[in-house]
Design a protein around this motif. Structure first.
Motif, PDB file in Angstrom:
ATOM      1  N   ASN A 192      33.046 -14.086   0.060  1.00 24.45           N
ATOM      2  CA  ASN A 192      33.807 -15.284   0.415  1.00 24.45           C
ATOM      3  C   ASN A 192      35.064 -14.908   1.198  1.00 24.45           C
ATOM      4  N   ARG A 193      35.953 -15.872   1.412  1.00 27.63           N
ATOM      5  CA  ARG A 193      37.148 -15.639   2.230  1.00 27.63           C
ATOM      6  C   ARG A 193      38.077 -14.591   1.631  1.00 27.63           C
ATOM      7  N   GLN A 194      38.029 -14.458   0.320  1.00 29.41           N
ATOM      8  CA  GLN A 194      38.905 -13.502  -0.344  1.00 29.41           C
ATOM      9  C   GLN A 194      38.288 -12.100  -0.435  1.00 29.41           C
ATOM     10  N   GLY A 195      37.091 -11.954   0.134  1.00 30.36           N
ATOM     11  CA  GLY A 195      36.428 -10.662   0.070  1.00 30.36           C
ATOM     12  C   GLY A 195      35.690 -10.413  -1.225  1.00 30.36           C
ATOM     13  N   LYS A 196      35.525 -11.443  -2.048  1.00 29.80           N
ATOM     14  CA  LYS A 196      34.814 -11.297  -3.316  1.00 29.80           C
ATOM     15  C   LYS A 196      33.322 -11.553  -3.109  1.00 29.80           C
ATOM     16  N   VAL A 197      32.518 -10.767  -3.772  1.00 32.43           N
ATOM     17  CA  VAL A 197      31.066 -10.902  -3.654  1.00 32.43           C
ATOM     18  C   VAL A 197      30.615 -12.129  -4.435  1.00 32.43           C
ATOM     19  N   ILE A 198      29.988 -13.069  -3.733  1.00 31.35           N
ATOM     20  CA  ILE A 198      29.480 -14.267  -4.401  1.00 31.35           C
ATOM     21  C   ILE A 198      27.965 -14.244  -4.551  1.00 31.35           C
ATOM     22  N   TRP A 199      27.305 -13.293  -3.856  1.00 37.98           N
ATOM     23  CA  TRP A 199      25.855 -13.108  -4.042  1.00 37.98           C
ATOM     24  C   TRP A 199      25.506 -11.696  -3.589  1.00 37.98           C
ATOM     25  N   SER A 200      24.615 -11.072  -4.312  1.00 39.80           N
ATOM     26  CA  SER A 200      24.119  -9.755  -3.907  1.00 39.80           C
ATOM     27  C   SER A 200      22.627  -9.681  -4.195  1.00 39.80           C
ATOM     28  N   ALA A 201      21.925  -8.935  -3.365  1.00 43.91           N
ATOM     29  CA  ALA A 201      20.470  -8.827  -3.491  1.00 43.91           C
ATOM     30  C   ALA A 201      20.104  -8.086  -4.774  1.00 43.91           C
ATOM     31  N   ASN A 202      19.121  -8.630  -5.457  1.00 43.11           N
ATOM     32  CA  ASN A 202      18.636  -8.003  -6.684  1.00 43.11           C
ATOM     33  C   ASN A 202      17.141  -8.271  -6.827  1.00 43.11           C
ATOM     34  N   PHE A 203      16.408  -7.926  -5.765  1.00 46.39           N
ATOM     35  CA  PHE A 203      14.972  -8.166  -5.756  1.00 46.39           C
ATOM     36  C   PHE A 203      14.257  -7.027  -6.476  1.00 46.39           C
ATOM     37  N   LYS A 204      13.498  -7.385  -7.478  1.00 47.82           N
ATOM     38  CA  LYS A 204      12.771  -6.394  -8.253  1.00 47.82           C
ATOM     39  C   LYS A 204      11.342  -6.269  -7.730  1.00 47.82           C
ATOM     40  N   SER A 205      10.878  -5.031  -7.644  1.00 46.76           N
ATOM     41  CA  SER A 205       9.494  -4.810  -7.233  1.00 46.76           C
ATOM     42  C   SER A 205       8.541  -5.269  -8.333  1.00 46.76           C
ATOM     43  N   LYS A 206       7.422  -5.846  -7.917  1.00 48.07           N
ATOM     44  CA  LYS A 206       6.416  -6.331  -8.858  1.00 48.07           C
ATOM     45  C   LYS A 206       5.078  -5.660  -8.561  1.00 48.07           C
ATOM     46  N   ARG A 207       4.337  -5.415  -9.604  1.00 45.45           N
ATOM     47  CA  ARG A 207       3.033  -4.790  -9.462  1.00 45.45           C
ATOM     48  C   ARG A 207       2.043  -5.786  -8.868  1.00 45.45           C
ATOM     49  N   ALA A 208       1.520  -5.461  -7.696  1.00 46.83           N
ATOM     50  CA  ALA A 208       0.534  -6.325  -7.047  1.00 46.83           C
ATOM     51  C   ALA A 208      -0.856  -5.713  -7.089  1.00 46.83           C
ATOM     52  N   LEU A 209      -0.920  -4.375  -7.044  1.00 44.34           N
ATOM     53  CA  LEU A 209      -2.193  -3.649  -7.014  1.00 44.34           C
ATOM     54  C   LEU A 209      -1.998  -2.374  -7.814  1.00 44.34           C
ATOM     55  N   ASP A 210      -3.041  -1.982  -8.556  1.00 47.45           N
ATOM     56  CA  ASP A 210      -2.894  -0.762  -9.347  1.00 47.45           C
ATOM     57  C   ASP A 210      -2.718   0.440  -8.435  1.00 47.45           C
ATOM     58  N   PHE A 247       0.835  -1.200   0.000  1.00 46.66           N
ATOM     59  CA  PHE A 247       0.000   0.000   0.000  1.00 46.66           C
ATOM     60  C   PHE A 247       0.874   1.256   0.000  1.00 46.66           C
ATOM     61  N   ALA A 248       1.989   1.199   0.760  1.00 45.01           N
ATOM     62  CA  ALA A 248       2.857   2.371   0.893  1.00 45.01           C
ATOM     63  C   ALA A 248       3.574   2.699  -0.405  1.00 45.01           C
ATOM     64  N   THR A 249       3.786   1.716  -1.264  1.00 46.98           N
ATOM     65  CA  THR A 249       4.528   1.924  -2.518  1.00 46.98           C
ATOM     66  C   THR A 249       3.603   1.966  -3.728  1.00 46.98           C
ATOM     67  N   GLN A 250       2.363   2.357  -3.512  1.00 55.00           N
ATOM     68  CA  GLN A 250       1.387   2.503  -4.591  1.00 55.00           C
ATOM     69  C   GLN A 250       1.193   1.214  -5.375  1.00 55.00           C
ATOM     70  N   GLY A 251       1.158   0.099  -4.648  1.00 52.36           N
ATOM     71  CA  GLY A 251       0.807  -1.175  -5.259  1.00 52.36           C
ATOM     72  C   GLY A 251       1.970  -2.045  -5.674  1.00 52.36           C
ATOM     73  N   LEU A 252       3.214  -1.600  -5.461  1.00 57.99           N
ATOM     74  CA  LEU A 252       4.389  -2.408  -5.810  1.00 57.99           C
ATOM     75  C   LEU A 252       4.842  -3.210  -4.595  1.00 57.99           C
ATOM     76  N   HIS A 253       5.189  -4.466  -4.829  1.00 58.27           N
ATOM     77  CA  HIS A 253       5.646  -5.307  -3.723  1.00 58.27           C
ATOM     78  C   HIS A 253       7.076  -5.754  -3.959  1.00 58.27           C
ATOM     79  N   ALA A 254       7.922  -5.566  -2.940  1.00 64.44           N
ATOM     80  CA  ALA A 254       9.315  -6.034  -2.968  1.00 64.44           C
ATOM     81  C   ALA A 254       9.468  -7.137  -1.929  1.00 64.44           C
ATOM     82  N   GLU A 255      10.144  -8.200  -2.306  1.00 66.81           N
ATOM     83  CA  GLU A 255      10.328  -9.340  -1.416  1.00 66.81           C
ATOM     84  C   GLU A 255      11.108  -8.914  -0.167  1.00 66.81           C
TER      85      GLU A 255
END
Length: 794
Positions: free
Chosen positions: A541-559, A524-532
């Motif tokens: 990892n041990r070497q300080g390299k990024v092996i995963w990063s968040a990339n959650f896209k908002s999806k339209r749930a309500l107009d 409701f706060a984002t005008q109908g968009l939902h983010a996980e």
């Protein structure tokens, strides 16, 4: 020719050019070359070996240089093969810059502070410039005096260590360099074998090629084990002296540096005399290396060894409910093999400042309202609805006593908070907030919803029904829009739990958890968009390299228009309805209260444009409370009032025009088998009708089952007679004229009130005559919600 051959076979032949050393008989010199050529063609010339023997020269296999060359060549070949064999067992070149040990896990907050560490890791990873110069030089003097000169292995140091050990008739100095020790810490086990030592040497050489001296020294000082559970110099300074490294004296620095060869032997808390001797030796070496002056050394030697022990900081856990949630989320993002090998750093979304405020708000509510409203547990979660990041999470009262997370693990009936999805579906189908429904006695297929006040208001629009949390209207709206669209929208907005198509769905009979419910209201706060909702931003990892990063896209749930209309309606719940305790000064707030059967669960889910926060109050054993959802709204206010300090004030979008709106969701109206509508009558008539229905077993099955269905999540209608004292409330109830349905319901139900008109502030022992009707408009002439709800003893 035959005679010549026989002659050569019969007697030895000297074919030397000089003719010396042979027999008395020999071929004339003039014929020597011709004879040799002839014999060679006839394959009668003796072998080279026989020729060498004839001349007095030794065979090749009996010559020294032959065997020396063969030995050197074989040694080189063996060395090359051995090195290649060792290299095949070593880590890849890219792994040599590891900064954490294996089998460790570090969880960090959004600002980089460490929330939790597992395994052999230091709480504080210091930069080299943060470590005092004398502390660095103390370790170099103690462990590797030629650290800056060698390339990973120091033959001169090995010889010197051996001589010193022989001279002292004991092990007083090691031959391993700091680089070798670092490779052993990061990659090798501690077994005493030649094979391990060879790998250590080879790794040290490779590491010197990959890293600078400063990088090697920084990693070593952060990783070296120094006894008593301390890993790294920062841990050691805290464990032994309760200081930070920059606060240590020269003597204390030398004491810590002296621990590296044998922490258990030189630990100052276990063997103070041995620790002093080792400290003095380190100081002597520092003087010999001209790191300190004789005067400085003498002063440090005379300094008494004074300890102030503390537990390692790495054993402390901040925000334990959140960190336990993070650990359970990790398998979603990295493979089991990566988790098993460890050495991971997990960067999270948690805001430590907001987390502290959330913990304080929950503790205050449990200490005050919880004591006299009979609830023992509480939970809170705050989410940024624009990206789904969890900013604060309190899963209960005391993690040490109970690790059950009531934000993510507790499935509870959401009560009237679920009405938000019912009305959102209605608005999205094209209905207007001003569409009217009759609030009157109503039975559908044997199910009879009841308003909690047992009163009816007649015709009222959707907006007012949501503001006053009227149950009968919510069920009628659900029938008009249908089960399937409502359930689908709830799932699209973030509800993950199973939702069953029953009439009581409108009143929140299906269990959900606080995290998904709060996340769904964020749509409701984002005008109908939902983010996980999520708590992890990156995994390294041990070497300080990024092996995963968040990339959650908002999806339209309500107009967007329907979401804006719902926010406008939910703002009215806070401004003029049951959520008044959540009001914030000069900042718009929208939200919804909820109470399940017999006040077992007290909810408030509220939001501003930048944050959505959910609160639950109740008991783990599902016992009823004496409270109301206004206590949850008050807890929400206590948190948000401090969390929003310094946050820009943002406005909600304006309500769109209602005329000519077209629906974005197609309604799938329910066709009940039987509907019984009754007009609003006197309480006596209503009592008679209720008694008649109770006697009709075919219509409802049994009165007990029907009453149980009616009690699903019926909202509180909190009138001005609210008081937390149970016996005074009961006395008030017994003096009033109640219908038979009211008298057949346990008195505890009348205590579950969710106010349309807030009660004035009163002490715990005050009571007033019951007032069954309330008006939202009357709230403006009374003190604010939070003033009336604030306990007298803070």
């Amino acid at each position: 020719m035959g005679k010549l051959t026989s002659w050569f076979k019969r007697r030895p032949t000297n074919l030397s050019d000089s003719g010396q050393g042979g027999t008395n008989e020999s071929l004339p010199p003039a014929h020597l070359a011709q004879t040799r050529q002839l014999l060679s063609k006839m394959k009668i010339l003796p072998s080279k070996m026989r020729v060498n023997r004839a001349t007095g020269a030794r065979p090749l296999y009996r010559r020294f240089w032959f065997w020396a060359g063969l030995s050197i060549g074989g040694g080189i070949a063996a060395s090359i093969y051995g090195i290649s064999l060792i290299d095949r067992t070593l880590p890849d070149q890219s792994e040599l810059n590891a900064v954490f040990r294996e089998q460790t896990l570090t969880i960090k907050a959004a600002d980089g502070t460490i929330l939790q560490q597992q395994g052999e890791a230091t709480r504080e990873q210091l930069q080299l410039e943060q470590i005092p110069d004398n502390l660095k030089k103390a370790f170099i003097a103690s462990e590797d005096r030629r650290f800056r000169q060698h390339n990973g292995v120091d033959p001169q140091g090995i010889v010197r260590a051996g001589l010193n050990n022989l001279r002292s008739q004991g092990v007083v100095e090691g031959g391993s360099t700091i680089t070798q020790q670092l490779t052993r810490i990061l990659f090798l086990k501690q077994e005493q074998t030649i094979w391990r030592k060879l790998k250590e040497v080879r790794l040290a050489q490779k590491m010197e090629q990959e890293l600078t001296k400063d990088q090697i020294l920084e990693r070593y000082l952060n990783l070296v084990y120094l006894g008593s559970g301390a890993y790294g110099v920062a841990d050691a300074a805290w464990v032994y002296f309760s200081k930070t490294p920059d606060q240590l004296s020269l003597a204390e620095m030398a004491t810590i540096a002296g621990l590296a060869p044998a922490p258990s032997l030189y630990a100052p808390d276990k063997n103070p005399e041995a620790a002093k001797r080792r400290r003095d030796l380190v100081l002597l070496r520092m003087q010999e290396d001209k790191v300190i002056t004789p005067e400085q050394r003498q002063a440090a030697v005379q300094e008494p060894l004074t300890l102030k022990s503390s537990l390692p900081k790495r054993v402390q856990v901040e925000s334990p409910y959140f960190t336990s949630y993070i650990q359970k989320e990790l398998p979603k993002y990295v493979s089991p093999n990566v988790l098993k090998s460890g050495g991971l750093v997990v960067e999270t979304t948690l805001n430590p400042s907001w987390q502290k405020v959330a913990e304080e708000a929950v503790a205050k509510t449990l200490r005050n309202q919880g004591r006299w409203e009979n609830f023992k547990q509480a939970a809170m979660v705050a989410i940024d609805p624009r990206n789904g990041e969890i900013k604060a999470m309190v899963g209960g009262k005391d993690f040490g006593k109970n690790q059950f997370n009531r934000v993510t693990q507790a499935q509870r009936q959401p009560g009237s908070t679920f009405k938000g999805f019912v009305y959102a579906t209605a608005i999205a189908t094209g209905k207007s907030p001003y569409d009217s429904y009759e609030d009157a006695p109503f039975v559908v297929d044997g199910y009879e919803p009841k308003n909690y006040s047992e009163n009816f208001r007649g015709s009222m629009n959707i907006r007012d029904a949501l503001t006053r949390s009227v149950n009968i209207v919510a069920v009628k709206v659900l029938i008009d829009v249908g089960f399937t669209p409502t359930i689908k929208l709830a799932h699209d907005m973030g509800i993950k739990s199973e939702l069953k198509p029953t009439y009581s769905l409108a009143l929140g009979s299906n269990e959900v958890n606080l995290l998904e419910l709060t996340s769904a209201y964020g749509s409701f706060a984002t005008q109908g968009l939902h983010a996980e909702p999520h708590g992890i931003t990156r995994i390294l990892n041990r070497q300080g390299k990024v092996i995963w990063s968040a990339n959650f896209k908002s999806k339209r749930a309500l107009d967007a228009d329907s979401a804006a209309i719902m926010t406008w309606m939910l703002r009215n719940v806070v401004e003029a309805g049951t959520g008044g305790a959540a009001q914030l000064d000069n900042r718009p707030v929208a939200g919804k209260t909820g109470t399940s059967d017999e006040a077992r669960d007290l909810w408030f889910i509220g939001y501003i444009p930048q944050m959505v926060t959910g609160v639950w109050l109740g008991n783990d054993n599902n016992r009823p409370t004496y409270g109301s959802s206004s206590s949850a709204a008050y807890t929400w206010h206590e948190f948000m009032e401090k969390a929003v300090e310094g946050m820009p004030v943002e406005k909600f979008p304006k309500r769109p025009k209602l005329d000519g709106r077209k629906g974005t969701i197609k309604a799938q109206s329910i066709k009940p088998k039987q509907i019984l509508n009754r007009s609003i009558a006197s309480k006596d008539d209503d009592s008679e009708g209720e008694s008649a229905r109770n006697s009709n077993s075919e219509e409802s099955g049994s009165s007990r089952r029907r009453r149980s269905r009616r009690r699903y999540s019926q909202e509180e209608q909190q009138s001005s007679d609210y008081t937390p004292r149970r016996r005074r409330r009961d006395r008030s109830e017994s003096s009033s004229s109640n219908s038979s349905s009211e008298s057949s319901t346990p008195r505890r139900r009348s205590r579950r009130v969710e106010s349309d008109s807030p009660p004035p502030r009163r002490s715990r022992r005050e009571s007033s005559p019951a007032n069954s009707s309330g008006s939202s408009g009357s709230s403006s002439s009374q003190p604010s919600w939070r003033d009336r709800l604030r306990p007298s003893n803070q």
